[in-house]
Design a protein around this motif. Structure first.
Motif, PDB file in Angstrom:
ATOM      1  N   MET A   1      67.242  70.741  40.699  1.00 32.30           N
ATOM      2  CA  MET A   1      66.119  70.377  41.348  1.00 32.30           C
ATOM      3  C   MET A   1      64.932  71.231  40.364  1.00 32.30           C
ATOM      4  SD  MET A   1      64.132  70.620  44.747  1.00 32.30           S
ATOM      5  CE  MET A   1      64.399  69.002  45.545  1.00 32.30           C
ATOM      6  N   ASN A   2      63.938  70.574  39.644  1.00 32.41           N
ATOM      7  CA  ASN A   2      62.969  71.080  39.024  1.00 32.41           C
ATOM      8  C   ASN A   2      61.858  71.455  40.014  1.00 32.41           C
ATOM      9  OD1 ASN A   2      64.323  71.339  36.735  1.00 32.41           O
ATOM     10  ND2 ASN A   2      63.674  69.295  35.849  1.00 32.41           N
ATOM     11  N   PHE A   3      61.058  72.307  39.834  1.00 32.94           N
ATOM     12  CA  PHE A   3      59.851  72.594  40.498  1.00 32.94           C
ATOM     13  C   PHE A   3      58.896  72.571  39.821  1.00 32.94           C
ATOM     14  CE2 PHE A   3      63.498  74.611  42.850  1.00 32.94           C
ATOM     15  CZ  PHE A   3      63.318  74.123  44.246  1.00 32.94           C
ATOM     16  N   GLU A   4      57.545  72.183  40.161  1.00 31.03           N
ATOM     17  CA  GLU A   4      56.453  71.913  39.445  1.00 31.03           C
ATOM     18  C   GLU A   4      55.837  73.509  39.541  1.00 31.03           C
ATOM     19  OE1 GLU A   4      52.215  69.346  39.475  1.00 31.03           O
ATOM     20  OE2 GLU A   4      53.812  69.096  40.899  1.00 31.03           O
ATOM     21  N   TYR A   5      55.905  74.191  40.572  1.00 29.22           N
ATOM     22  CA  TYR A   5      55.163  75.624  40.650  1.00 29.22           C
ATOM     23  C   TYR A   5      56.393  76.576  41.002  1.00 29.22           C
ATOM     24  CZ  TYR A   5      50.874  72.981  40.721  1.00 29.22           C
ATOM     25  OH  TYR A   5      49.517  72.231  40.480  1.00 29.22           O
ATOM     26  N   GLU A   6      56.102  77.779  40.763  1.00 32.60           N
ATOM     27  CA  GLU A   6      56.741  78.931  41.136  1.00 32.60           C
ATOM     28  C   GLU A   6      55.761  79.839  41.661  1.00 32.60           C
ATOM     29  OE1 GLU A   6      60.089  79.998  40.091  1.00 32.60           O
ATOM     30  OE2 GLU A   6      60.851  78.236  39.278  1.00 32.60           O
ATOM     31  N   VAL A   7      55.930  80.765  42.402  1.00 34.04           N
ATOM     32  CA  VAL A   7      55.116  81.861  42.963  1.00 34.04           C
ATOM     33  C   VAL A   7      55.653  83.155  42.448  1.00 34.04           C
ATOM     34  CG1 VAL A   7      56.161  82.383  45.164  1.00 34.04           C
ATOM     35  CG2 VAL A   7      53.805  82.898  44.744  1.00 34.04           C
ATOM     36  N   ILE A   8      54.707  83.926  41.742  1.00 34.27           N
ATOM     37  CA  ILE A   8      55.159  84.980  41.047  1.00 34.27           C
ATOM     38  C   ILE A   8      54.619  86.142  42.043  1.00 34.27           C
ATOM     39  CG2 ILE A   8      54.969  86.811  39.284  1.00 34.27           C
ATOM     40  CD1 ILE A   8      54.799  84.394  37.352  1.00 34.27           C
ATOM     41  N   ILE A   9      55.763  87.167  42.373  1.00 34.86           N
ATOM     42  CA  ILE A   9      55.222  88.289  43.207  1.00 34.86           C
ATOM     43  C   ILE A   9      55.242  89.341  42.517  1.00 34.86           C
ATOM     44  CG2 ILE A   9      55.735  89.414  45.400  1.00 34.86           C
ATOM     45  CD1 ILE A   9      56.794  86.739  46.606  1.00 34.86           C
ATOM     46  N   CYS A  10      54.456  90.297  42.345  1.00 34.59           N
ATOM     47  CA  CYS A  10      54.334  91.601  41.660  1.00 34.59           C
ATOM     48  C   CYS A  10      54.044  92.651  42.509  1.00 34.59           C
ATOM     49  CB  CYS A  10      53.503  91.431  40.314  1.00 34.59           C
ATOM     50  SG  CYS A  10      53.444  93.067  39.168  1.00 34.59           S
ATOM     51  N   ILE A  11      54.621  93.642  42.651  1.00 37.87           N
ATOM     52  CA  ILE A  11      54.480  94.814  43.366  1.00 37.87           C
ATOM     53  C   ILE A  11      54.312  96.159  42.527  1.00 37.87           C
ATOM     54  CG2 ILE A  11      55.390  96.195  45.213  1.00 37.87           C
ATOM     55  CD1 ILE A  11      57.267  93.841  45.919  1.00 37.87           C
ATOM     56  N   VAL A  12      53.062  96.551  42.701  1.00 37.80           N
ATOM     57  CA  VAL A  12      52.765  97.745  41.863  1.00 37.80           C
ATOM     58  C   VAL A  12      52.158  99.062  42.764  1.00 37.80           C
ATOM     59  CG1 VAL A  12      52.178  96.370  39.764  1.00 37.80           C
ATOM     60  CG2 VAL A  12      50.302  96.712  41.601  1.00 37.80           C
ATOM     61  N   ASN A  13      51.737  99.981  41.999  1.00 37.94           N
ATOM     62  CA  ASN A  13      51.149 101.100  42.631  1.00 37.94           C
ATOM     63  C   ASN A  13      49.813 100.644  43.016  1.00 37.94           C
ATOM     64  OD1 ASN A  13      53.283 102.879  42.707  1.00 37.94           O
ATOM     65  ND2 ASN A  13      52.742 103.748  40.758  1.00 37.94           N
ATOM     66  N   ALA A  14      48.960 101.150  44.219  1.00 38.88           N
ATOM     67  CA  ALA A  14      47.789 101.021  44.651  1.00 38.88           C
ATOM     68  C   ALA A  14      46.966 101.207  43.256  1.00 38.88           C
ATOM     69  CB  ALA A  14      47.327 101.682  45.688  1.00 38.88           C
ATOM     70  N   LEU A  63      50.530  81.769  42.251  1.00 37.44           N
ATOM     71  CA  LEU A  63      51.203  80.363  42.062  1.00 37.44           C
ATOM     72  C   LEU A  63      50.613  80.081  40.447  1.00 37.44           C
ATOM     73  CD1 LEU A  63      52.602  78.475  43.564  1.00 37.44           C
ATOM     74  CD2 LEU A  63      50.168  77.318  44.114  1.00 37.44           C
ATOM     75  N   VAL A  64      51.837  79.878  39.779  1.00 42.06           N
ATOM     76  CA  VAL A  64      51.740  79.220  38.471  1.00 42.06           C
ATOM     77  C   VAL A  64      52.541  77.913  38.004  1.00 42.06           C
ATOM     78  CG1 VAL A  64      51.316  81.459  37.526  1.00 42.06           C
ATOM     79  CG2 VAL A  64      53.696  80.629  37.414  1.00 42.06           C
ATOM     80  N   PRO A  65      52.193  77.080  37.203  1.00 40.93           N
ATOM     81  CA  PRO A  65      53.041  76.158  36.595  1.00 40.93           C
ATOM     82  C   PRO A  65      54.360  76.668  36.272  1.00 40.93           C
ATOM     83  CG  PRO A  65      50.897  76.033  35.843  1.00 40.93           C
ATOM     84  CD  PRO A  65      50.847  76.957  36.463  1.00 40.93           C
ATOM     85  N   SER A  66      55.583  76.152  36.484  1.00 40.85           N
ATOM     86  CA  SER A  66      56.720  76.501  36.252  1.00 40.85           C
ATOM     87  C   SER A  66      57.026  76.922  34.750  1.00 40.85           C
ATOM     88  CB  SER A  66      57.929  75.477  36.578  1.00 40.85           C
ATOM     89  OG  SER A  66      57.916  75.266  37.946  1.00 40.85           O
ATOM     90  N   GLU A  67      56.200  75.832  33.869  1.00 40.12           N
ATOM     91  CA  GLU A  67      56.337  76.121  32.660  1.00 40.12           C
ATOM     92  C   GLU A  67      55.825  77.328  31.962  1.00 40.12           C
ATOM     93  OE1 GLU A  67      53.065  73.278  32.898  1.00 40.12           O
ATOM     94  OE2 GLU A  67      55.037  73.425  33.681  1.00 40.12           O
ATOM     95  N   ILE A  68      54.894  78.123  32.640  1.00 46.47           N
ATOM     96  CA  ILE A  68      54.509  79.482  32.184  1.00 46.47           C
ATOM     97  C   ILE A  68      55.132  80.562  32.724  1.00 46.47           C
ATOM     98  CG2 ILE A  68      52.335  78.096  31.324  1.00 46.47           C
ATOM     99  CD1 ILE A  68      50.900  79.877  33.652  1.00 46.47           C
ATOM    100  N   ALA A  90      58.361  92.621  39.198  1.00 43.49           N
ATOM    101  CA  ALA A  90      57.788  91.258  39.389  1.00 43.49           C
ATOM    102  C   ALA A  90      59.218  90.316  39.520  1.00 43.49           C
ATOM    103  CB  ALA A  90      56.985  90.819  38.400  1.00 43.49           C
ATOM    104  N   PHE A  91      59.004  88.984  40.484  1.00 41.32           N
ATOM    105  CA  PHE A  91      59.893  88.195  40.556  1.00 41.32           C
ATOM    106  C   PHE A  91      59.235  86.966  40.925  1.00 41.32           C
ATOM    107  CE2 PHE A  91      59.561  90.579  44.372  1.00 41.32           C
ATOM    108  CZ  PHE A  91      59.676  89.442  45.310  1.00 41.32           C
ATOM    109  N   SER A  92      60.166  85.668  40.565  1.00 47.83           N
ATOM    110  CA  SER A  92      59.432  84.469  41.135  1.00 47.83           C
ATOM    111  C   SER A  92      60.266  83.722  42.033  1.00 47.83           C
ATOM    112  CB  SER A  92      59.079  83.530  39.671  1.00 47.83           C
ATOM    113  OG  SER A  92      60.599  83.317  39.184  1.00 47.83           O
ATOM    114  N   LEU A  93      59.890  82.760  42.710  1.00 46.38           N
ATOM    115  CA  LEU A  93      60.549  82.251  43.498  1.00 46.38           C
ATOM    116  C   LEU A  93      59.949  80.524  43.505  1.00 46.38           C
ATOM    117  CD1 LEU A  93      59.968  84.242  46.836  1.00 46.38           C
ATOM    118  CD2 LEU A  93      62.059  84.056  45.536  1.00 46.38           C
ATOM    119  N   PRO A  94      60.840  79.671  43.665  1.00 45.23           N
ATOM    120  CA  PRO A  94      60.336  78.403  43.451  1.00 45.23           C
ATOM    121  C   PRO A  94      59.660  77.804  44.675  1.00 45.23           C
ATOM    122  CG  PRO A  94      62.759  78.326  43.851  1.00 45.23           C
ATOM    123  CD  PRO A  94      62.524  79.681  43.892  1.00 45.23           C
TER     124      PRO A  94
END
Length: 110
Positions: A1-14, A63-68, A90-94
């Motif tokens: 299944m192709n997804f139009e969007y992905e959510v990137i989650i990035c956890i960094v120091n404050a 939230l980004v388009p899957s292609e980027i 950082a990681f992404s989820l569909p």
């Protein structure tokens, strides 16, 4: 299944959420949401990676388009990765559905 969007989650120091967004926007991201968080890494993790782990974190959801997605993730790694002062991961989820998004063509209306 192709997804139009992905959510990137990035956890960094404050204090590094602006650097996260600057890096993401360089590759086409338009905005994000910052959540203040607290890390729970233990002393073994600090010894293994040979870095001090700050308990105060910021979690940035983008939230980004899957292609980027790949370009944004690589940009985040370079700008705020583990070997930088931001010590980020950082990681992404569909995303299988989203509402409330404004497309670039909609933003020109009105």
């Amino acid at each position: 299944m192709n997804f139009e969007y992905e959510v990137i989650i990035c956890i960094v120091n404050a204090g590094f959420s602006d650097a996260v967004m600057d890096a993401a926007k360089e590759f086409g991201a338009r905005g994000g949401t910052v959540i203040h968080a607290r890390g729970t890494a233990n002393s073994l993790a600090e010894k293994k990676f040979e870095i001090p782990v700050s308990p105060e974190k910021e979690m940035v959801m983008i939230l980004v388009p899957s292609e980027i997605k790949e370009n944004v993730l690589h940009g985040l790694y370079r700008a705020v990765g583990l070997k930088t002062p931001g010590q980020g991961i950082a990681f992404s989820l569909p995303v299988d559905a989203a509402v409330g998004l404004i497309s670039e063509t909609d933003s020109n209306v009105g």
